[in-house]
Design a protein around this motif. Sequence first.
Motif, mmCIF file in Angstrom:
data_model
loop_
_atom_site.group_PDB
_atom_site.id
_atom_site.type_symbol
_atom_site.label_atom_id
_atom_site.label_comp_id
_atom_site.label_asym_id
_atom_site.label_seq_id
_atom_site.Cartn_x
_atom_site.Cartn_y
_atom_site.Cartn_z
ATOM 1 N N LYS A 221 18.987 60.328 35.891
ATOM 2 C CA LYS A 221 19.302 61.793 36.952
ATOM 3 C C LYS A 221 20.173 62.200 36.583
ATOM 4 O O LYS A 221 20.456 62.403 35.774
ATOM 5 C CB LYS A 221 19.789 60.973 38.497
ATOM 6 N N VAL A 222 19.482 63.739 36.517
ATOM 7 C CA VAL A 222 20.243 65.209 36.319
ATOM 8 C C VAL A 222 20.960 65.043 37.558
ATOM 9 O O VAL A 222 21.588 64.737 38.568
ATOM 10 C CB VAL A 222 19.047 66.293 36.443
ATOM 11 N N VAL A 223 22.695 64.907 36.264
ATOM 12 C CA VAL A 223 23.733 65.278 37.532
ATOM 13 C C VAL A 223 24.960 66.150 37.181
ATOM 14 O O VAL A 223 24.908 66.964 36.473
ATOM 15 C CB VAL A 223 24.588 63.963 36.863
ATOM 16 N N TYR A 224 24.815 66.749 38.588
ATOM 17 C CA TYR A 224 25.749 68.030 38.039
ATOM 18 C C TYR A 224 27.488 67.381 38.593
ATOM 19 O O TYR A 224 27.606 66.961 39.833
ATOM 20 C CB TYR A 224 25.469 68.837 38.890
ATOM 21 N N GLU B 183 22.200 64.460 41.341
ATOM 22 C CA GLU B 183 23.371 63.914 42.025
ATOM 23 C C GLU B 183 23.920 64.957 41.684
ATOM 24 O O GLU B 183 24.112 64.842 40.535
ATOM 25 C CB GLU B 183 22.801 62.764 41.662
ATOM 26 N N VAL B 184 25.117 65.319 42.592
ATOM 27 C CA VAL B 184 25.969 65.850 42.469
ATOM 28 C C VAL B 184 26.738 64.597 42.465
ATOM 29 O O VAL B 184 27.008 63.702 43.397
ATOM 30 C CB VAL B 184 26.543 66.975 43.748
ATOM 31 N N VAL B 185 28.113 64.716 41.940
ATOM 32 C CA VAL B 185 28.540 64.073 41.790
ATOM 33 C C VAL B 185 30.610 64.453 41.747
ATOM 34 O O VAL B 185 30.299 64.976 40.528
ATOM 35 C CB VAL B 185 29.189 62.829 40.555
ATOM 36 N N ALA B 186 30.946 64.322 42.493
ATOM 37 C CA ALA B 186 32.157 65.437 42.927
ATOM 38 C C ALA B 186 33.538 64.248 42.654
ATOM 39 O O ALA B 186 33.477 63.411 42.335
ATOM 40 C CB ALA B 186 32.561 66.222 44.432
ATOM 41 N N ILE B 187 34.780 65.010 41.539
ATOM 42 C CA ILE B 187 35.450 64.860 41.021
ATOM 43 C C ILE B 187 37.255 65.133 41.636
ATOM 44 O O ILE B 187 36.998 66.317 41.362
ATOM 45 C CB ILE B 187 35.331 64.390 39.793
ATOM 46 N N ASN B 188 37.741 64.958 42.427
ATOM 47 C CA ASN B 188 39.312 65.370 43.576
ATOM 48 C C ASN B 188 39.970 65.383 43.301
ATOM 49 O O ASN B 188 40.304 64.018 42.214
ATOM 50 C CB ASN B 188 39.210 65.258 44.703
#
Length: 170
Positions: free
Chosen positions: A52-55, A86-91
């Motif tokens: 997948k393309v990941v943001y 998919e967007v993957v956010a890292i806090n």
Amino acid sequence: MLKLKLLAPLTLLLTLMVSNSWAETQEEKAPAFSLPDLYSGELQNLEQYRGKVVYLDFWASWCGPCRQSLPLLNTLRDELGKDKFEVVAINLDENPEDGKRFLEKYPVGYPVLTDTTGDTPQKYQLTGMPTSYIIDQKGNIRGAHQGFRTGDIDKIREAVKKLIQEGDNS
């Protein structure tokens, strides 16, 4: 102690002073990580999104532009679907509860991980907040984005669509 937290006021000031930047990058492998989900604690890693393309979006509760970017990224994910993107956010908050409170006001449907150690942003050489990377289907960084303004989402959408199309044609 998370170094970015100590630099938060300076980083915020620099983010406001410097115009947002968007740049395509030379292909290089995205650094691997394994981080817990902010809510469940279940470990996730970048490898599980291969194909997948990941943001990949680094954010914190004290980041003003994140109030705009997280909801717009959620809309983009809904628009493009999660089959190929998919967007993957890292806090990056030292206290994950700060991130959870933020998400109560600005909810998202994409994965949100937490890194209280600062190891992952160090691997990605973060210099400001928010900072994001577009990673192609093979795990290569293909673009980087620092800061956020509402109009940036159009550039992000086009970059993501381009990579999805490249993957469809290969």
